[in-house]
Motif scaffolding. Structure first.
Motif, mmCIF file in Angstrom:
data_model
loop_
_atom_site.group_PDB
_atom_site.id
_atom_site.type_symbol
_atom_site.label_atom_id
_atom_site.label_comp_id
_atom_site.label_asym_id
_atom_site.label_seq_id
_atom_site.Cartn_x
_atom_site.Cartn_y
_atom_site.Cartn_z
ATOM 1 N N CYS A 123 -6.866 -3.142 1.987
ATOM 2 C CA CYS A 123 -6.683 -1.708 2.251
ATOM 3 C C CYS A 123 -7.081 -0.909 1.027
ATOM 4 O O CYS A 123 -7.890 0.000 1.124
ATOM 5 N N THR A 144 0.626 3.614 1.890
ATOM 6 C CA THR A 144 0.920 3.934 3.287
ATOM 7 C C THR A 144 2.227 3.270 3.733
ATOM 8 O O THR A 144 2.960 3.830 4.555
ATOM 9 N N HIS A 195 0.125 -4.331 5.600
ATOM 10 C CA HIS A 195 -1.171 -4.402 6.284
ATOM 11 C C HIS A 195 -2.301 -4.863 5.354
ATOM 12 O O HIS A 195 -3.449 -4.502 5.550
ATOM 13 N N CYS A 209 0.859 -1.188 0.000
ATOM 14 C CA CYS A 209 0.000 0.000 0.000
ATOM 15 C C CYS A 209 0.896 1.239 0.000
ATOM 16 O O CYS A 209 2.018 1.206 0.498
HETATM 17 ZN ZN LIG Z 1 -3.095 0.828 3.226
#
Ligand SMILES: [Zn+2]
Ligand SMILES: [Zn+2]
Length: 357
Positions: A176, A69, A89, A67
């Motif tokens: 996600c 992030t 994640h 991701c």
């Molecule tokens: Zn994410």
């Protein structure tokens, strides 16, 4: 529910063998990609396989999607990660053992683990059903070790049981890219018909399938000159795709910004009708430039989306069972996590990079 990884090499598809209720003895050590300090390359290490606490399950990781992030954590945009840290994640894998207090997830169950790793259940936000805003939340692959590894532990209360067809790389992007996109989408007024997506990648290509199913029309804005991403968006049903610097072909009712670029908030305001809604769907964004009040005036609104709730996850996964999503995944072996991150950072990936064990 059919999920397809468009370019998934069959030889890399991870086969998950069911051994319901039969605890599997893991090895003592595992391969993992570890962040020792912010702003550094991940290190390929042999580290101990984690031992589940009474509330945790031990998961044999089949796939972990990457991701944006993760990039923000590794690059130091998000401060004070657990160090050393195993990032990741968007984990899909099989439960191979469980803590003494876990009774609702069987050994052999395929589960997904997302960003939301723990909430206190007791703060004002949790009590209002806003666990995504919990004052004491812990996030997977940030405060808690994640899925860039062969094994991971997760609190059973934050695991999503998955059907077997979500195994391998196919389901990982839902956890996600799918969930963030979906929470952002649910923040839009239901009557919004023409929607702009700014930054069309992992989240965008899943969200557009939900939006089109609801009869929406989607315009996709990409990095200027990124014709590959624009073609990708058209392939997933965008009514229009073009440079983020180009004016929208018509005024939009609402916009979702996934690219971490503050200037796009101003651009999205320029592109929307009076009463329009702008949703900032990323966890990190560069500063938003000052803007003339005239752009906001007309009852336009700007709102951010923070994290997710378990209800969001359950809703999106239920929707995934109803609709026939496709996810475009790019598989990488675990030890090539740095290369995959570089490709994401450079905008070389249309879809979602997934680490495969
Ligand atoms: Zn994410
Ligand atoms: Zn709380």
């Amino acid at each position: 529910m059919v999920l397809q990884g468009d370019n998934m090499a069959p030889t890399l598809t991870t086969q998950i063998t069911r051994k319901m209720d039969q605890t599997i003895q893991p090895p003592l050590l595992m391969n993992a990609m570890v962040l020792e300090q912010s702003c550094s390359r991940l290190l390929h290490q042999r580290i101990p396989v984690p031992i589940p606490s009474p509330y945790q399950v031990l998961i044999k990781v089949a796939a972990c999607a990457i991701c944006r992030t993760d990039l923000h954590i590794i690059d130091g945009d998000l401060k004070q990660p657990k160090l050393p840290l195993v990032p990741g994640h968007q984990i899909v894998g099989e439960v191979i053992s469980r803590g003494t207090l876990v009774t609702d997830i069987a050994v052999g169950q395929l589960v997904g683990v997302s960003w939301l790793g723990y909430t206190c259940g007791d703060c004002g936000y949790c009590r209002k059903g806003l666990e995504n805003l919990c004052d004491h939340a812990q996030f997977t692959g940030y405060h808690l070790d994640g899925g860039y590894a062969e094994y991971a532990v997760a609190d059973h209360r934050y695991c999503f049981p998955l059907p077997m067809e979500h195994g391998g790389s196919f389901g990982a992007p839902l956890l996600c890219a799918g969930l963030t996109g979906y929470r952002s989408y649910t923040m839009l007024p239901t009557e919004a018909k023409n929607i702009g997506i700014y930054g069309f990648g992992g989240a965008g290509h899943i969200l557009i399938q939900v939006a089109i199913n609801h009869g929406k029309s989607v315009c996709a804005f990409t990095r200027p000159g990124d014709h590959s991403a624009q073609e990708f968006a058209r392939r997933y049903g965008a009514a229009w795709a073009g440079d983020s610097t180009a004016p929208a072909p018509f005024l939009l009712d609402a916009a979702i910004i996934f690219a971490p670029v503050g200037e796009l908030v101003v651009k999205a305001l320029q592109d929307t009708v009076k009463g329009g809604t702008i949703i900032c769907g990323g966890i990190h964004m560069s500063d938003i430039p000052s803007l003339p009040y005239q752009l906001l005036w007309g009852e336009r609104s700007i709102k951010s989306v923070a994290n997710l709730t378990r209800k969001d996850g359950q809703a999106l996964l239920a929707l995934a069972r109803e609709l026939s999503f496709q996810t475009q995944t790019h598989p990488y072996p675990l030890h090539q996590a740095n290369e995959a991150l570089d490709h994401l950072r450079n905008g070389d990936i249309n879809g979602v990079a997934v680490l495969i064990n």
